[in-house]
Design a protein around this motif. Sequence first.
Motif, short mmCIF file in Angstrom:
data_model
loop_
_atom_site.label_atom_id
_atom_site.label_comp_id
_atom_site.label_asym_id
_atom_site.label_seq_id
_atom_site.Cartn_x
_atom_site.Cartn_y
_atom_site.Cartn_z
N ALA A 120 112.54 35.84 28.68
CA ALA A 120 111.66 37.00 28.58
C ALA A 120 110.39 36.79 29.39
O ALA A 120 109.83 35.70 29.39
CB ALA A 120 111.31 37.28 27.12
N VAL A 121 109.97 37.84 30.08
CA VAL A 121 108.64 37.82 30.67
C VAL A 121 107.68 38.21 29.57
O VAL A 121 108.08 38.73 28.52
CB VAL A 121 108.54 38.78 31.87
CG1 VAL A 121 109.46 38.35 32.99
CG2 VAL A 121 108.82 40.21 31.46
N TRP A 122 106.41 37.96 29.78
CA TRP A 122 105.41 38.29 28.76
C TRP A 122 104.28 39.03 29.44
O TRP A 122 103.63 38.48 30.33
CB TRP A 122 104.91 37.03 28.06
CG TRP A 122 104.15 37.31 26.81
CD1 TRP A 122 102.81 37.10 26.61
CD2 TRP A 122 104.65 37.81 25.58
NE1 TRP A 122 102.46 37.48 25.33
CE2 TRP A 122 103.58 37.92 24.67
CE3 TRP A 122 105.92 38.22 25.16
CZ2 TRP A 122 103.72 38.38 23.37
CZ3 TRP A 122 106.08 38.68 23.86
CH2 TRP A 122 104.98 38.75 22.97
N THR A 123 104.09 40.27 29.04
CA THR A 123 103.13 41.14 29.71
C THR A 123 101.99 41.52 28.76
O THR A 123 102.06 41.27 27.55
CB THR A 123 103.80 42.42 30.20
OG1 THR A 123 104.23 43.19 29.06
CG2 THR A 123 105.01 42.12 31.09
N ALA A 148 103.61 41.75 38.01
CA ALA A 148 104.99 41.30 37.80
C ALA A 148 105.78 41.29 39.11
O ALA A 148 106.71 40.49 39.27
CB ALA A 148 105.67 42.19 36.77
N GLU A 149 105.40 42.15 40.06
CA GLU A 149 106.13 42.22 41.32
C GLU A 149 105.66 41.18 42.32
O GLU A 149 106.16 41.12 43.45
CB GLU A 149 106.04 43.63 41.92
CG GLU A 149 104.64 44.06 42.33
CD GLU A 149 103.80 44.62 41.18
OE1 GLU A 149 102.67 45.05 41.45
OE2 GLU A 149 104.25 44.61 40.02
N GLU A 164 98.04 38.90 44.75
CA GLU A 164 97.35 38.49 43.51
C GLU A 164 98.12 37.37 42.80
O GLU A 164 97.51 36.50 42.19
CB GLU A 164 97.18 39.69 42.58
CG GLU A 164 96.17 40.70 43.11
CD GLU A 164 96.04 41.89 42.18
OE1 GLU A 164 95.81 41.71 40.98
OE2 GLU A 164 96.19 43.03 42.69
N ALA A 165 99.45 37.40 42.90
CA ALA A 165 100.24 36.32 42.30
C ALA A 165 100.03 35.02 43.07
O ALA A 165 99.93 33.95 42.48
CB ALA A 165 101.73 36.71 42.28
#
Length: 198
Positions: A51-54, A88-89, A93-94
């Motif tokens: 799972a991702v966590w947002t 997320a994409e 920034e990532a």
Amino acid sequence: MSELVFPVGHYVGERHPEGVQVVRVGVEHRPLTADEFGVWVLAHGAPEDGAVWTTDDLLRLAEETELADAGRHVEELTAKGLLALVPAEGGPEAVAFVEKYRLAPLLVGLGNTEDDPDDYALGFPLLDEPVAVVPVGSYELWQWGHVAPSMWHTCEVRAKVAADLNEPSGSEEVLAGLLADLRPLLVNSCAYLDLASR
């Protein structure tokens, strides 16, 4: 989808007589109120495989646990450098996120087993159960991430290894893989994010 959320810093305990929770980032101790600390803890994620966590996930869980003003606390903790929000994409920034932080391991490596060679245990020796069992990518990040001055350097090494094995992958795929490998380490308190070394 909302942004991925990552906690920053090493929890060093409650302090009295002030009655605050303290998180260390770099060489600074940063005090948190009980509600701020609750949001910081929720930012680690929930133990769900893959799972991702947002921020949406964090706010939903905060509402379920009746943690007041979680949205405001997310903004304040982000401004204080105790939460990092990452698109997320991916994108610039990532990249900036992995350039700014490094991973510091916690716990002890307990290795893998003959029956399950692709998963590795982390915890404390002589206890009956490990704290966490993580996939090989997370274990490699836990084992070697602290050697690199930043997580960006880890991405560069991963890209080179993939190329050496004739498995070329672009920087976006390598970065996405690192972020996915990071979550199991944070949700289980196997490691923490700290400022990149200079």
